[in-house]
Motif scaffolding. Structure first.
Motif, PDB file in Angstrom:
ATOM      1  N   ASP A 584       3.502   6.336  13.251  1.00 25.20           N
ATOM      2  CA  ASP A 584       3.584   4.320  13.881  1.00 25.20           C
ATOM      3  C   ASP A 584       3.071   4.469  14.805  1.00 25.20           C
ATOM      4  O   ASP A 584       3.539   3.355  15.499  1.00 25.20           O
ATOM      5  CB  ASP A 584       5.003   4.346  13.320  1.00 25.20           C
ATOM      6  N   ARG A 585       1.168   4.017  14.550  1.00 26.92           N
ATOM      7  CA  ARG A 585       0.950   3.993  15.834  1.00 26.92           C
ATOM      8  C   ARG A 585      -1.095   3.913  15.967  1.00 26.92           C
ATOM      9  O   ARG A 585      -1.129   4.121  14.055  1.00 26.92           O
ATOM     10  CB  ARG A 585       0.805   5.136  16.772  1.00 26.92           C
ATOM     11  N   ARG A 586      -1.462   3.484  16.056  1.00 25.67           N
ATOM     12  CA  ARG A 586      -3.211   3.215  15.550  1.00 25.67           C
ATOM     13  C   ARG A 586      -4.129   4.123  15.472  1.00 25.67           C
ATOM     14  O   ARG A 586      -3.933   5.697  16.796  1.00 25.67           O
ATOM     15  CB  ARG A 586      -3.413   1.831  16.883  1.00 25.67           C
ATOM     16  N   PHE A 587      -4.738   4.307  14.412  1.00 23.12           N
ATOM     17  CA  PHE A 587      -5.488   6.003  14.918  1.00 23.12           C
ATOM     18  C   PHE A 587      -7.037   4.940  14.017  1.00 23.12           C
ATOM     19  O   PHE A 587      -6.995   4.060  14.538  1.00 23.12           O
ATOM     20  CB  PHE A 587      -5.452   6.555  13.110  1.00 23.12           C
ATOM     21  N   PRO A 588      -8.006   5.962  14.435  1.00 23.58           N
ATOM     22  CA  PRO A 588      -9.669   5.707  14.152  1.00 23.58           C
ATOM     23  C   PRO A 588      -9.490   5.163  13.040  1.00 23.58           C
ATOM     24  O   PRO A 588      -8.878   5.085  12.172  1.00 23.58           O
ATOM     25  CB  PRO A 588     -10.256   6.990  14.324  1.00 23.58           C
ATOM     26  N   ALA A 589     -10.833   3.521  13.432  1.00 26.35           N
ATOM     27  CA  ALA A 589     -10.767   3.051  12.172  1.00 26.35           C
ATOM     28  C   ALA A 589     -10.593   3.630  10.672  1.00 26.35           C
ATOM     29  O   ALA A 589     -10.751   3.236   9.506  1.00 26.35           O
ATOM     30  CB  ALA A 589     -11.952   1.875  12.733  1.00 26.35           C
ATOM     31  N   GLY A 590     -12.143   4.644  10.868  1.00 24.19           N
ATOM     32  CA  GLY A 590     -12.445   5.242   9.836  1.00 24.19           C
ATOM     33  C   GLY A 590     -11.206   5.924   9.477  1.00 24.19           C
ATOM     34  O   GLY A 590     -11.120   6.154   7.786  1.00 24.19           O
ATOM     35  N   VAL A 591      -9.747   6.999  10.153  1.00 20.11           N
ATOM     36  CA  VAL A 591      -8.871   7.054   9.016  1.00 20.11           C
ATOM     37  C   VAL A 591      -7.820   6.538   8.338  1.00 20.11           C
ATOM     38  O   VAL A 591      -7.392   7.009   7.537  1.00 20.11           O
ATOM     39  CB  VAL A 591      -8.100   8.238  10.675  1.00 20.11           C
ATOM     40  N   GLU A 592      -7.597   5.036   9.437  1.00 16.38           N
ATOM     41  CA  GLU A 592      -6.858   4.451   8.499  1.00 16.38           C
ATOM     42  C   GLU A 592      -7.754   3.931   7.582  1.00 16.38           C
ATOM     43  O   GLU A 592      -6.901   3.093   6.240  1.00 16.38           O
ATOM     44  CB  GLU A 592      -6.927   2.801   9.840  1.00 16.38           C
ATOM     45  N   ALA A 593      -9.115   3.636   7.476  1.00 14.54           N
ATOM     46  CA  ALA A 593      -9.208   2.818   5.981  1.00 14.54           C
ATOM     47  C   ALA A 593      -9.136   3.181   5.325  1.00 14.54           C
ATOM     48  O   ALA A 593      -9.010   3.548   4.329  1.00 14.54           O
ATOM     49  CB  ALA A 593     -11.101   2.424   6.420  1.00 14.54           C
ATOM     50  N   ALA A 594      -9.933   5.161   5.357  1.00 13.47           N
ATOM     51  CA  ALA A 594      -9.964   5.919   4.459  1.00 13.47           C
ATOM     52  C   ALA A 594      -7.900   5.872   4.060  1.00 13.47           C
ATOM     53  O   ALA A 594      -8.329   6.431   2.878  1.00 13.47           O
ATOM     54  CB  ALA A 594     -10.516   7.573   4.681  1.00 13.47           C
ATOM     55  N   VAL A 595      -7.730   6.448   5.042  1.00  8.32           N
ATOM     56  CA  VAL A 595      -5.859   6.374   4.075  1.00  8.32           C
ATOM     57  C   VAL A 595      -4.961   5.321   2.878  1.00  8.32           C
ATOM     58  O   VAL A 595      -5.056   5.374   2.882  1.00  8.32           O
ATOM     59  CB  VAL A 595      -4.947   7.163   5.301  1.00  8.32           C
ATOM     60  N   TYR A 596      -6.113   4.074   3.510  1.00  9.47           N
ATOM     61  CA  TYR A 596      -5.431   2.837   3.254  1.00  9.47           C
ATOM     62  C   TYR A 596      -5.574   3.237   1.450  1.00  9.47           C
ATOM     63  O   TYR A 596      -5.321   2.515   0.784  1.00  9.47           O
ATOM     64  CB  TYR A 596      -5.646   1.542   3.332  1.00  9.47           C
ATOM     65  N   PHE A 597      -7.143   3.208   1.576  1.00 10.88           N
ATOM     66  CA  PHE A 597      -8.315   3.163   0.290  1.00 10.88           C
ATOM     67  C   PHE A 597      -6.876   4.508  -0.833  1.00 10.88           C
ATOM     68  O   PHE A 597      -6.645   4.162  -1.453  1.00 10.88           O
ATOM     69  CB  PHE A 597      -9.617   3.890   0.753  1.00 10.88           C
ATOM     70  N   CYS A 598      -6.567   5.522   0.394  1.00  7.25           N
ATOM     71  CA  CYS A 598      -6.679   6.260  -0.951  1.00  7.25           C
ATOM     72  C   CYS A 598      -5.108   5.757  -1.783  1.00  7.25           C
ATOM     73  O   CYS A 598      -4.478   6.620  -2.582  1.00  7.25           O
ATOM     74  CB  CYS A 598      -5.986   7.664   0.032  1.00  7.25           C
ATOM     75  N   CYS A 599      -4.522   5.452  -0.773  1.00  2.18           N
ATOM     76  CA  CYS A 599      -2.619   4.755  -0.648  1.00  2.18           C
ATOM     77  C   CYS A 599      -2.922   4.161  -1.642  1.00  2.18           C
ATOM     78  O   CYS A 599      -2.365   3.673  -3.192  1.00  2.18           O
ATOM     79  CB  CYS A 599      -1.689   4.502   0.590  1.00  2.18           C
ATOM     80  N   VAL A 600      -3.568   2.902  -1.972  1.00  3.43           N
ATOM     81  CA  VAL A 600      -3.872   2.169  -2.970  1.00  3.43           C
ATOM     82  C   VAL A 600      -4.250   1.923  -4.204  1.00  3.43           C
ATOM     83  O   VAL A 600      -3.658   1.624  -5.664  1.00  3.43           O
ATOM     84  CB  VAL A 600      -4.726   0.304  -1.975  1.00  3.43           C
ATOM     85  N   GLU A 601      -5.447   3.267  -3.922  1.00  2.00           N
ATOM     86  CA  GLU A 601      -5.761   4.057  -5.242  1.00  2.00           C
ATOM     87  C   GLU A 601      -4.730   5.064  -6.434  1.00  2.00           C
ATOM     88  O   GLU A 601      -4.485   4.810  -7.802  1.00  2.00           O
ATOM     89  CB  GLU A 601      -6.692   4.884  -5.149  1.00  2.00           C
ATOM     90  N   ALA A 602      -3.854   5.114  -5.311  1.00  2.00           N
ATOM     91  CA  ALA A 602      -2.846   5.882  -5.809  1.00  2.00           C
ATOM     92  C   ALA A 602      -1.726   5.148  -6.587  1.00  2.00           C
ATOM     93  O   ALA A 602      -0.798   5.667  -7.860  1.00  2.00           O
ATOM     94  CB  ALA A 602      -2.808   7.232  -5.209  1.00  2.00           C
ATOM     95  N   LEU A 603      -1.137   4.331  -5.626  1.00  2.00           N
ATOM     96  CA  LEU A 603      -0.382   2.982  -6.185  1.00  2.00           C
ATOM     97  C   LEU A 603      -0.813   2.050  -6.902  1.00  2.00           C
ATOM     98  O   LEU A 603      -0.003   2.285  -8.135  1.00  2.00           O
ATOM     99  CB  LEU A 603       0.135   1.931  -5.679  1.00  2.00           C
ATOM    100  N   ARG A 604      -2.373   2.152  -7.795  1.00  2.00           N
ATOM    101  CA  ARG A 604      -2.559   1.477  -8.735  1.00  2.00           C
ATOM    102  C   ARG A 604      -2.561   2.036 -10.294  1.00  2.00           C
ATOM    103  O   ARG A 604      -2.349   1.632 -11.177  1.00  2.00           O
ATOM    104  CB  ARG A 604      -3.820   1.320  -7.989  1.00  2.00           C
ATOM    105  N   ALA A 605      -2.365   4.161  -9.846  1.00  2.74           N
ATOM    106  CA  ALA A 605      -2.142   3.936 -10.992  1.00  2.74           C
ATOM    107  C   ALA A 605      -1.453   5.468 -10.887  1.00  2.74           C
ATOM    108  O   ALA A 605      -1.209   5.704 -12.442  1.00  2.74           O
ATOM    109  CB  ALA A 605      -3.549   5.594 -11.197  1.00  2.74           C
ATOM    110  N   GLY A 606      -0.571   5.221 -10.470  1.00  2.00           N
ATOM    111  CA  GLY A 606       1.002   5.442  -9.973  1.00  2.00           C
ATOM    112  C   GLY A 606       1.967   4.494 -11.266  1.00  2.00           C
ATOM    113  O   GLY A 606       1.997   3.887 -11.619  1.00  2.00           O
ATOM    114  N   SER A 607       3.179   4.960 -10.918  1.00  2.00           N
ATOM    115  CA  SER A 607       4.806   4.194 -11.061  1.00  2.00           C
ATOM    116  C   SER A 607       5.365   3.281 -10.574  1.00  2.00           C
ATOM    117  O   SER A 607       5.034   3.186  -8.770  1.00  2.00           O
ATOM    118  CB  SER A 607       5.392   5.583 -12.158  1.00  2.00           C
ATOM    119  N   SER A 608       6.000   2.589 -10.781  1.00  2.00           N
ATOM    120  CA  SER A 608       6.758   1.317  -9.583  1.00  2.00           C
ATOM    121  C   SER A 608       7.795   1.659  -9.111  1.00  2.00           C
ATOM    122  O   SER A 608       7.776   1.195  -8.351  1.00  2.00           O
ATOM    123  CB  SER A 608       7.137   0.369 -10.857  1.00  2.00           C
TER     124      SER A 608
END
Length: 667
Positions: A584-608
């Motif tokens: 629960d802290r800040r990471f490099p901007a590229g790392v945060e952007a990649a993880v956010y995209f990964c999570c959003v993309e997985a949630l879009r196709a995942g279950s509720s």
């Protein structure tokens, strides 16, 4: 002290030689036949200066080397002789300054310090060259013979009156005649024996000393052939000394000290083989052409009683000599190789032929037969085998003269650096073994072969690099296609999101406004108006979120965990977000952007009921998304974004996406 004395003698020699040219130019042109053919202008002057200079060079390196001092002596005394001879001729034949007696004394000094002294000194030079020592004690007799010969010649001069001396008219008494008979033959005999000593030393020497003695032998042979040429030409033209007869001899004079100095100083000796070889071929060809031309011209002229034009006789003789030389050419070349390379001439001819085949044939596989043949012929083997390993190919082996039944008796590896490329093996005839020189010859052949096949290996490596470059180019093209497809997918996703999150709220507004207009005022109308405003605000908020792009403003402002919580709350999903305190802290901007995209993309196709976990394991940020539908996500887009920041994605069965990204954890 010794070095300074040698250079002083060299400087005096230069002064005396210059004075000789000055005196000679007073009473005869320097380019006249008398000056060139009789006095040796300018070749003899160059020779005496060369002797003194080369002798000084040798003494400068080895102060007590006898050859250096002998060359200095020859140059200095010959320069005195030249000047004295020039002055004597000036006084006697051209009425130069001074009495006739002074001219006679000058001529007497010129004879005393002239050619006979130089020849006797040269005999000693050839006896002790190149190391300053006799071949053995038995050869002292040759030096004694030369010294006795010059002593007798000097004694003969002492019987004459210096003031009445005439170089062309010696009135010798009985003693003088006896000394003359003894002196000149002894000097000539000593010189011949000295040359024989050089030949014997050449046959016994090896390595660097052989190169030295070979060069000295060339200088001696050059002078000997020039003397023979001079005698033959003077015999033909009635004893008249012309520049054509003396030119080879005078040219050989300056070459002698130069070659002696190179041999003694051991300067660039191993570049002489080819020069000697070509010089022998040229000399033999010239001798054959001269004898053949002269004989044919005389024969044709005698047959036709000189009735044929001289031009056509010369043309016919030239053509016949050229045709006759061709059958002898192979013998001449073989003789030149023997003289230049010694007893190893034939093996090195095989190596030379093999080298030419290396240059003519680019494929190393096709040269294996040539390698085996060259090895077998070089050492006169019964059979030979060559085997090489070309990168990317199987072991290849060839034998000469036929396929070998068993392994060779002796093998030499073929390698480049620490890499072994193959081997060359030979089997000798029964009763004969390989000599050390044969082994060295095979190693030389292996070195040549290794170089050729190393080039082939480099060519194979280059071809592999080209293939890899083509693969990389294909991967880049595929990546570009994926980027274009991802861009198209992003646009389609944005269009779908606008239709779902914005237009779904704005489309009913006209109809609801009409309903509100019909209903008029009242509590129901107020409630409908409030819902209409809320729906409009929701559409505007969604539109604002979409216009910020894929990543919300909150990601850059508040960090990864807060942006994910906001996304989950905004979409109304029940997916749980579990964040480890260390994560629960800040990471490099590229790392945060990649993880956010990964999570959003997985949630879009995942279950509720999907679940997101963020944790720090070692030095990696570990992200797990559970409840993912494998077939519903864009796996390649996730892989591209995660690998761009040095991470590794894993889509584990049954329903889990795992991502490991190295991050620098502050202590």
């Amino acid at each position: 002290m010794h070095r300074r004395l040698a250079w002083v003698l060299a400087a005096l020699t230069v002064v005396l030689a210059a004075a000789d040219l000055g005196v000679t130019s007073v009473y005869r042109p320097l380019l006249s036949e008398e000056a060139v053919a009789v006095h040796g202008v300018p070749f003899v002057s160059i020779a005496v200066i060369g002797c003194a200079a080369m002798g000084a060079l040798i003494v400068a390196r080895w102060a007590r080397h006898p050859i250096g001092w002998l060359l200095c002596l020859i140059g200095f005394t010959s320069a005195i002789s030249l000047l004295a001879e020039a002055y004597s001729v000036w006084v006697v034949t051209a009425d130069g300054p001074g009495p006739r007696s002074l001219g006679g004394i000058a001529g007497w000094i010129a004879s005393l310090l002239g050619g006979q002294l130089s020849l006797a000194a040269l005999a000693i030079v050839f006896l002790v060259a190149p190391d300053g020592h006799l071949l053995s004690r038995r050869w002292r007799a040759a030096a004694v013979v030369s010294a006795v010969g010059y002593g007798a010649y000097a004694g003969m001069l002492l019987t004459l009156s210096p003031s009445e001396y005439n170089v062309d008219d010696h009135n010798l008494g009985p003693v003088g005649s006896l000394l003359s008979v003894v002196g000149l033959p002894f000097i000539a005999g000593g010189l011949v024996v000295a040359m024989v000593s050089t030949v014997v030393r050449l046959r016994r020497s090896q390595g660097e000393q052989r190169q030295q003695v070979r060069l000295i032998a060339v200088s001696a042979a050059f002078i000997a052939l020039s003397f023979v040429y001079l005698i033959v030409v003077q015999t033909i033209n009635g004893g008249h000394q012309t520049w054509l007869a003396t030119l080879p001899l005078y040219v050989s004079y300056p070459c002698l000290p130069l070659l002696l100095a190179i041999a003694v100083l051991r300067y660039r000796l191993f570049e002489l083989d080819l020069i000697i070889n070509r010089a022998v071929v040229l000399a033999l060809g010239t001798i054959f052409a001269g004898i053949g031309y002269a004989g044919l011209v005389l024969a044709v002229a005698g047959l036709v009683n000189l009735g044929t034009s001289g031009f056509w006789v010369s043309l016919l003789a030239t053509a016949l000599v050229a045709l006759a030389f061709q059958p002898l050419r192979r013998w001449v070349v073989r003789l030149a190789n023997r003289l230049a390379y010694g007893v190893r001439a034939l093996p090195y001819e095989a190596l030379s032929d093999f080298s030419r085949r290396l240059a003519e044939t680019p494929s190393p596989v096709s040269l294996l037969s040539g390698v085996a043949e060259a090895a077998g012929r070089a050492v006169s083997a019964q059979s030979s085998t060559a085997g090489l390993q070309v990168p990317g190919a199987e072991w290849i082996s060839k034998s000469w003269p036929r396929e070998s039944d068993g392994p060779p008796e002796w093998e030499v590896p073929v390698g480049h650096g620490d890499e072994t490329l193959g081997s060359i093996g030979v089997t000798m005839p029964k009763g004969r073994r390989l000599r050390p020189v044969d082994e060295q010859l095979l190693r030389d052949l292996a070195d040549q072969t290794a170089l050729a096949f190393r080039n082939a290996a480099m060519e194979s490596e280059l071809a592999a690099h080209v293939v890899a470059l083509d693969a990389t180019t294909g991967a880049l093209a595929e990546s570009r296609r994926r980027l274009v497809a991802a861009d198209d997918a992003t646009r389609q996703r944005l269009e779908s999101a606008i239709a779902r999150d914005v237009l779904s709220h704005l489309a009913p507004i006209p109809e609801r406004l009409n309903t509100l207009h019909v209903a008029g005022s009242g509590v129901a109308a107020a409630a409908e108006l409030e819902q209409l405003v809320a729906s409009t605000n929701t559409a505007l908020e969604s539109l604002r979120e979409l216009t910020h792009g894929v990543f919300p403003t909150q990601l850059a402002r508040s960090g990864l965990s807060r942006a994910l919580r906001s996304h989950l709350a905004r979409n109304g999903t029940v997916a749980a977000l579990q964040v480890d305190p260390a994560a629960d802290r800040r990471f490099p901007a590229g790392v945060e952007a990649a993880v956010y995209f990964c999570c959003v993309e997985a949630l879009r196709a995942g279950s509720s009921a999907a679940r997101i976990e963020l944790a720090i394991v070692g030095e990696d940020l570990v992200v797990r998304v559970r409840g993912v539908a494998r077939g519903g996500i864009d796996v390649q887009s996730i892989v591209d974004r995660i690998e761009a920041v040095g991470g590794t994605p894993h889509l584990d069965d049954p329903l889990q996406l795992s991502v490991n990204i190295p991050v620098k954890i502050p202590v």
